[in-house]
Design a protein around this motif. Structure first.
Motif, short mmCIF file in Angstrom:
data_model
loop_
_atom_site.label_atom_id
_atom_site.label_comp_id
_atom_site.label_asym_id
_atom_site.label_seq_id
_atom_site.Cartn_x
_atom_site.Cartn_y
_atom_site.Cartn_z
N ARG A 51 -24.00 -12.52 3.01
CA ARG A 51 -22.82 -11.82 2.52
C ARG A 51 -23.18 -10.41 2.06
NH1 ARG A 51 -18.38 -15.60 -0.56
NH2 ARG A 51 -18.08 -17.07 1.16
N ASP B 267 -21.67 -7.25 0.02
CA ASP B 267 -20.61 -6.78 -0.87
C ASP B 267 -20.98 -5.41 -1.43
OD1 ASP B 267 -22.59 -7.35 -2.70
OD2 ASP B 267 -21.60 -9.14 -3.50
N GLU B 268 -20.16 -4.87 -2.32
CA GLU B 268 -20.39 -3.53 -2.85
C GLU B 268 -21.71 -3.44 -3.61
OE1 GLU B 268 -20.09 0.40 -3.50
OE2 GLU B 268 -18.88 -0.83 -2.14
N ILE C 191 -15.50 -3.49 4.89
CA ILE C 191 -15.08 -4.33 3.76
C ILE C 191 -13.66 -3.96 3.34
CG2 ILE C 191 -15.48 -4.85 1.32
CD1 ILE C 191 -18.47 -4.59 1.84
N ASP D 289 -13.64 -8.87 -0.48
CA ASP D 289 -14.63 -8.14 -1.26
C ASP D 289 -16.02 -8.22 -0.66
OD1 ASP D 289 -15.25 -10.76 -1.73
OD2 ASP D 289 -15.22 -10.62 -3.92
N HIS D 290 -16.11 -8.75 0.57
CA HIS D 290 -17.42 -8.88 1.21
C HIS D 290 -17.25 -9.04 2.72
CE1 HIS D 290 -16.20 -13.12 0.97
NE2 HIS D 290 -16.98 -13.30 2.03
#
Length: 203
Positions: free
Chosen positions: A116, A118-119, A172, A178-179
């Protein structure tokens, strides 16, 4: 006589209780062997099915398109007539893939894994880029953007690496999540096969 009869009944009851206990104990000690089903998957629909197969064992076949030259820790396989490209990594028993496998048709059995992005992950990557860290490790590999989302290695340009990060960040945003999820296969065993045999695993 009554006393003898009562004693006999009590003795029979005790034997019956012991016998039941032995049966229960023997039943509880029986081992239940569960054979996990190996799910056949084609490279063309791997991305579609992968999310539901994370942690499960699959079998897929294809042609070895590329093997990482830095220790043989990554292998990518493709399928004729499909744009699919699946990343394969070796388990601890295989350790590494031989570069001589490139161009060969193989059958792979392994476990689907999810990575995954994400930010927080992207910020960490940006910090590594700005600190001139070695870009040899994977970051966000997958068939997205042609499967070219891995770190660029020791000779990677900062601008190129930052562009990869920005592209992932944009993906995204567009996904509404969010991922991002990237799927690969942890190979537990493989074999080189003839062309017609490799094409037989198509589900």
């Amino acid at each position: 006589m009554k006393k003898y009869l009562v004693t006999l009944i009590a003795f029979v009851f005790l034997l019956s209780a012991c016998e039941n206990t032995v049966k229960e104990d023997s039943t509880s000690e029986e081992e239940v062997v569960i054979i996990e089903e190996i799910v056949p998957v084609s490279i063309s629909n791997f991305e579609t099915k992968a999310e539901d197969l994370v942690g499960k064992q699959i079998i897929l076949s294809g042609t070895v398109d590329h093997i990482c030259q830095h220790g043989g820790q990554k292998m990518f396989i493709i399928e004729t007539g499909s744009e699919g490209r699946v990343k394969i990594t070796p388990d601890e028993n295989i350790a590494a893939f031989n570069s001589e496998l490139e161009g060969q048709n193989i059958k792979v059995i392994g476990i689907v894994e999810e990575q995954r992005i994400d930010e927080e992950y992207l910020k960490e990557w940006e910090e590594e880029i700005m600190a001139d860290a070695d870009m040899g490790d994977d970051k966000g590999e997958g068939m997205h953007l042609g499967g070219n989302m891995e770190k660029g290695g020791e000779d990677a340009e900062k601008s190129e690496e930052l562009e990869k990060v920005n592209n992932l960040r944009q993906q995204i945003t567009e996904s509404g999540k969010d991922h991002l999820s990237f799927f690969s296969v942890l190979c537990t065993e493989y074999e080189v096969v003839e062309t017609d045999e490799s094409e037989s695993v198509q589900e």
